[in-house]
Design a protein around this motif. Structure first.
Motif, mmCIF file in Angstrom:
data_model
loop_
_atom_site.group_PDB
_atom_site.id
_atom_site.type_symbol
_atom_site.label_atom_id
_atom_site.label_comp_id
_atom_site.label_asym_id
_atom_site.label_seq_id
_atom_site.Cartn_x
_atom_site.Cartn_y
_atom_site.Cartn_z
ATOM 1 N N THR A 194 9.020 -0.588 -12.673
ATOM 2 C CA THR A 194 8.027 -0.421 -11.600
ATOM 3 C C THR A 194 8.658 -0.083 -10.247
ATOM 4 O OG1 THR A 194 7.907 -2.728 -10.894
ATOM 5 C CG2 THR A 194 6.561 -2.122 -12.784
ATOM 6 N N CYS A 195 9.825 0.531 -10.285
ATOM 7 C CA CYS A 195 10.417 1.043 -9.038
ATOM 8 C C CYS A 195 11.162 2.324 -9.351
ATOM 9 C CB CYS A 195 11.362 0.028 -8.395
ATOM 10 S SG CYS A 195 12.070 0.663 -6.851
ATOM 11 N N THR A 196 10.826 3.385 -8.634
ATOM 12 C CA THR A 196 11.504 4.670 -8.836
ATOM 13 C C THR A 196 12.520 4.938 -7.726
ATOM 14 O OG1 THR A 196 9.731 5.765 -7.636
ATOM 15 C CG2 THR A 196 9.543 5.723 -10.043
ATOM 16 N N ASN A 197 12.753 3.932 -6.900
ATOM 17 C CA ASN A 197 13.716 4.099 -5.812
ATOM 18 C C ASN A 197 13.251 5.197 -4.843
ATOM 19 O OD1 ASN A 197 16.082 3.411 -4.535
ATOM 20 N ND2 ASN A 197 17.372 4.756 -5.746
ATOM 21 N N CYS A 198 11.919 5.309 -4.688
ATOM 22 C CA CYS A 198 11.369 6.457 -3.957
ATOM 23 C C CYS A 198 11.493 6.319 -2.438
ATOM 24 C CB CYS A 198 9.921 6.675 -4.342
ATOM 25 S SG CYS A 198 8.766 5.524 -3.558
ATOM 26 N N ASP A 199 11.662 5.091 -1.960
ATOM 27 C CA ASP A 199 11.896 4.842 -0.531
ATOM 28 C C ASP A 199 10.640 4.891 0.329
ATOM 29 O OD1 ASP A 199 13.941 4.037 1.198
ATOM 30 O OD2 ASP A 199 14.083 6.013 2.096
ATOM 31 N N ARG A 200 9.486 5.005 -0.285
ATOM 32 C CA ARG A 200 8.257 5.092 0.511
ATOM 33 C C ARG A 200 7.988 3.764 1.216
ATOM 34 N NH1 ARG A 200 2.396 5.741 -0.072
ATOM 35 N NH2 ARG A 200 1.797 7.635 1.019
ATOM 36 N N CYS A 201 8.338 2.661 0.545
ATOM 37 C CA CYS A 201 8.087 1.343 1.144
ATOM 38 C C CYS A 201 8.972 1.122 2.377
ATOM 39 C CB CYS A 201 8.314 0.239 0.111
ATOM 40 S SG CYS A 201 9.883 0.323 -0.744
ATOM 41 N N THR A 202 10.179 1.667 2.350
ATOM 42 C CA THR A 202 11.074 1.508 3.503
ATOM 43 C C THR A 202 10.456 2.152 4.735
ATOM 44 O OG1 THR A 202 12.899 1.747 1.960
ATOM 45 C CG2 THR A 202 13.469 1.839 4.282
ATOM 46 N N GLU A 247 0.815 -1.221 0.000
ATOM 47 C CA GLU A 247 0.000 0.000 0.000
ATOM 48 C C GLU A 247 0.847 1.269 0.000
ATOM 49 O OE1 GLU A 247 -3.165 0.147 -0.433
ATOM 50 O OE2 GLU A 247 -3.561 -2.002 -0.315
ATOM 51 N N ALA A 248 2.158 1.111 0.163
ATOM 52 C CA ALA A 248 3.039 2.281 0.127
ATOM 53 C C ALA A 248 3.555 2.542 -1.284
ATOM 54 C CB ALA A 248 4.233 2.080 1.070
ATOM 55 N N CYS A 249 3.481 1.528 -2.143
ATOM 56 C CA CYS A 249 4.101 1.646 -3.465
ATOM 57 C C CYS A 249 3.137 2.254 -4.478
ATOM 58 C CB CYS A 249 4.567 0.278 -3.959
ATOM 59 S SG CYS A 249 5.399 0.398 -5.558
ATOM 60 N N LEU A 250 3.580 3.324 -5.102
ATOM 61 C CA LEU A 250 2.695 4.050 -6.018
ATOM 62 C C LEU A 250 2.285 3.214 -7.222
ATOM 63 C CD1 LEU A 250 4.858 6.619 -7.978
ATOM 64 C CD2 LEU A 250 5.835 4.877 -6.538
ATOM 65 N N PHE A 251 3.109 2.237 -7.606
ATOM 66 C CA PHE A 251 2.759 1.395 -8.760
ATOM 67 C C PHE A 251 1.660 0.404 -8.374
ATOM 68 C CE2 PHE A 251 7.041 2.909 -9.679
ATOM 69 C CZ PHE A 251 6.834 3.441 -10.934
ATOM 70 N N TYR A 252 1.814 -0.188 -7.215
ATOM 71 C CA TYR A 252 0.791 -1.109 -6.719
ATOM 72 C C TYR A 252 -0.520 -0.343 -6.503
ATOM 73 C CZ TYR A 252 -1.667 -4.455 -3.782
ATOM 74 O OH TYR A 252 -2.613 -5.308 -3.273
ATOM 75 N N THR A 304 13.963 -1.830 0.768
ATOM 76 C CA THR A 304 13.678 -2.520 -0.498
ATOM 77 C C THR A 304 14.345 -1.835 -1.694
ATOM 78 O OG1 THR A 304 11.657 -3.487 0.343
ATOM 79 C CG2 THR A 304 11.821 -3.308 -2.034
ATOM 80 N N PRO A 305 14.335 -0.482 -1.784
ATOM 81 C CA PRO A 305 15.002 0.116 -2.948
ATOM 82 C C PRO A 305 16.482 -0.272 -3.060
ATOM 83 C CG PRO A 305 14.123 1.830 -1.485
ATOM 84 C CD PRO A 305 13.593 0.519 -1.002
ATOM 85 N N LYS A 306 17.106 -0.518 -1.931
ATOM 86 C CA LYS A 306 18.504 -0.965 -1.997
ATOM 87 C C LYS A 306 18.566 -2.349 -2.659
ATOM 88 C CE LYS A 306 22.672 -1.643 0.651
ATOM 89 N NZ LYS A 306 23.481 -0.471 0.748
ATOM 90 N N THR A 314 4.086 -5.536 -5.555
ATOM 91 C CA THR A 314 4.412 -5.377 -4.133
ATOM 92 C C THR A 314 5.929 -5.230 -3.987
ATOM 93 O OG1 THR A 314 2.610 -6.871 -3.635
ATOM 94 C CG2 THR A 314 4.179 -6.489 -1.875
ATOM 95 N N PRO A 315 6.407 -4.231 -3.247
ATOM 96 C CA PRO A 315 7.855 -4.058 -3.115
ATOM 97 C C PRO A 315 8.603 -5.338 -2.727
ATOM 98 C CG PRO A 315 6.744 -2.143 -2.258
ATOM 99 C CD PRO A 315 5.668 -3.123 -2.618
ATOM 100 N N ALA A 316 8.084 -6.063 -1.742
ATOM 101 C CA ALA A 316 8.791 -7.272 -1.284
ATOM 102 C C ALA A 316 8.994 -8.255 -2.439
ATOM 103 C CB ALA A 316 8.015 -7.934 -0.150
ATOM 104 N N TYR A 317 8.012 -8.342 -3.334
ATOM 105 C CA TYR A 317 8.105 -9.285 -4.454
ATOM 106 C C TYR A 317 9.244 -8.898 -5.407
ATOM 107 C CZ TYR A 317 6.840 -12.132 -8.459
ATOM 108 O OH TYR A 317 6.872 -13.033 -9.494
ATOM 109 N N LYS A 318 9.522 -7.605 -5.499
ATOM 110 C CA LYS A 318 10.554 -7.144 -6.429
ATOM 111 C C LYS A 318 11.947 -7.639 -6.028
ATOM 112 C CE LYS A 318 7.627 -3.243 -7.492
ATOM 113 N NZ LYS A 318 7.305 -1.827 -7.354
ATOM 114 N N ALA A 319 12.082 -8.066 -4.780
ATOM 115 C CA ALA A 319 13.383 -8.575 -4.322
ATOM 116 C C ALA A 319 13.366 -10.093 -4.180
ATOM 117 C CB ALA A 319 13.742 -7.927 -2.985
HETATM 118 S S1 SF4 Z 1 11.031 2.337 -3.672
HETATM 119 FE FE1 SF4 Z 1 10.224 1.192 -5.437
HETATM 120 S S2 SF4 Z 1 9.128 -0.540 -4.550
HETATM 121 FE FE2 SF4 Z 1 9.440 0.967 -2.892
HETATM 122 S S3 SF4 Z 1 7.540 2.221 -2.892
HETATM 123 FE FE3 SF4 Z 1 9.043 3.272 -4.190
HETATM 124 S S4 SF4 Z 1 8.597 2.548 -6.261
HETATM 125 FE FE4 SF4 Z 1 7.591 1.099 -4.855
#
Ligand code: SF4
Ligand code: SF4
Length: 435
Positions: free
Chosen positions: A111-119, A45-50, A128-130, A64-69
């Protein structure tokens, strides 16, 4: 000569390179992140793509961010856990097919902008972005950087900027901006205390923003310059996760700044450029990097506090909200400064988030904007973003990153919305003008 590749054919050689890169990137910190995930799903729910898919009525668990890893996690288990080693020993090891790497390109680059919202949302504090950055690095090592991003990265190394702005074009453009906007822009002035580095996106697409920064620097009466060598602030090596390119782009800034006797580097309205010079550079050049880095928004805030810049009027009359750059704001900690400025230049500023760290990415960061095949996801991400603009009941959105402005403008036009995106530095230049 190309340093980053975009192979069309993916075979077992690429799979092997990907695997080895991932395996070798797992240190104690990475291992702890991979072990700590409890699969709670809160990061989704934190990831803008999801969220973008969700708002559109679809649930895509792969976003889901966790799935990306997940593939990286499997590689970790196979090499660093007893069960994983035993499974491999008895012939039940991981079987990664070339098709799987194409899916990794989608997950890590589109599908990841390295935005850090999920962290920030993760109860276990997993970065997760790391982890996604390691996957990006592995794909780049295997020669599988998305073509648009690979082209822009190679252009940076060859010409000096992802848009092909070489030194001559830079100087011509500065001269044009200086004349067109009637502002003095010193070039290679030695010695100078402040070096203003530019993003070629601003230089070519938002010249008013460059002119505004110059006006602000002149009004603050600091001893500043731009450099013909250290002119490009963007660093596509960071997007491609190529250490070689990252270092080469930073080397130009180090050399240019040292040559001019610089003490402060002012990073422009560009999120990843700020990350690059503020946090990556001191680690890449621990001896040579003797500069203090300020983002232009930090600089403005500092000058106002010290009484060197005076806001004379509120120039924004209509309801306006603020879009935060994830790299300058959430990651860089520059969140209060733009809000202080907004309250000074705007008559009706309405924040779209209660907690500034919770703002949502533009959808085009991390290089996503330049990847044509990622357009679908960028547009979906914009739908998440729009919910915040609409919550603030604002059509005017103030930004402090040119890449964000470009991504938001593009997505807004594609989805036929009528938002207006404005640079905060342009507002300050207007507000510090004559009363
Ligand atoms: S860092 Fe990537 S995976 Fe995490 S919320 Fe941002 S876009 Fe989604
Ligand atoms: S929020 Fe953290 S612990 Fe939960 S699934 Fe996401 S990464 Fe794993």
């Amino acid at each position: 000569m190309a340093v980053v590749f975009s192979k069309e054919r993916v075979g077992h050689e690429e799979v092997e390179k990907f695997y080895q890169f991932c395996k070798n990137s797992i240190n104690t910190e990475v291992a702890s992140y991979l072990e700590a995930c409890v699969r709670c799903g809160i990061c989704a729910e934190a990831c803008l793509f999801y969220m973008g898919e969700n708002v559109s009525g679809r649930i895509d668990p792969t976003l889901t961010p966790a799935y990306k890893a997940d593939l990286l996690r499997e590689i970790y288990k196979e090499n660093y856990t007893l069960l994983g080693r035993l499974k491999k020993l008895f012939g039940f090891g991981l079987k990664i097919e070339p098709e799987d790497l194409k899916e990794q390109v989608r997950l890590a680059f589109y599908t990841c902008t390295n935005c850090d919202r999920c962290t920030k949302a993760c109860p276990m504090g997993i970065d997760t972005p790391k982890l996604v950055s390691i996957v990006r690095g592995a794909l780049t090592y295997a020669g599988l950087t998305p073509k648009d991003l690979a082209d822009a990265t190679n252009m940076s190394v060859e010409k000096g900027s992802p848009l092909g702005v070489d030194t001559q074009t830079f100087l011509q453009r500065i001269e044009f901006i200086s004349e067109e906007y009637e502002v003095e822009i010193p070039v290679d002035k030695k010695p100078s205390e402040y070096l203003y580095i530019l993003s070629s996106i601003e230089l070519m697409k938002f010249p008013a923003s460059v002119a505004s920064a110059a006006k602000v620097l002149n009004r603050a009466e600091v001893n500043w310059t731009v450099s013909s060598l250290a002119h490009e602030a963007t660093n596509f090596g960071v997007f491609a996760q190529s250490k070689e390119v990252t270092k080469e782009m930073l080397r130009r800034i180090v050399e240019g700044a040292r040559e001019l006797g610089i003490r402060y580097i002012i990073a422009p309205e560009c999120g990843h450029a700020y990350q690059s010079v503020r946090f990556i550079a001191p680690n890449v050049f621990p001896e040579e990097w003797t500069f203090e880095v300020l983002n232009i928004v930090e600089f403005i805030d500092k000058m106002i506090k010290e009484g060197k810049l005076k806001i004379n009027k509120k120039v924004l009359k209509e309801r306006a909200t603020l879009h935060d750059s994830c790299q300058i704001g959430r990651r860089g900690g520059v969140l209060r400064e733009p809000r202080r400025i907004m309250n000074m230049v705007s008559e009706d500023f309405r924040d779209s988030v209660l907690i500034p760290e919770h703002n949502i990415c533009c959808g085009g960061g991390g290089g996503v904007l330049v990847i044509g095949d990622a357009d679908y996801y960028r547009q979906k991400a914009f739908i998440s973003k729009m919910t915040l603009f609409d919550k603030a009941k604002a059509k005017t959105v103030v930004c402090y990153c040119a890449n964000c402005m470009l991504a938001l403008t593009k997505s807004s036009q594609e989805l036929k919305r009528d938002y207006r995106f404005v640079s905060i530095v342009e507002l300050v230049a207007e507000a510090t003008g004559e009363e």
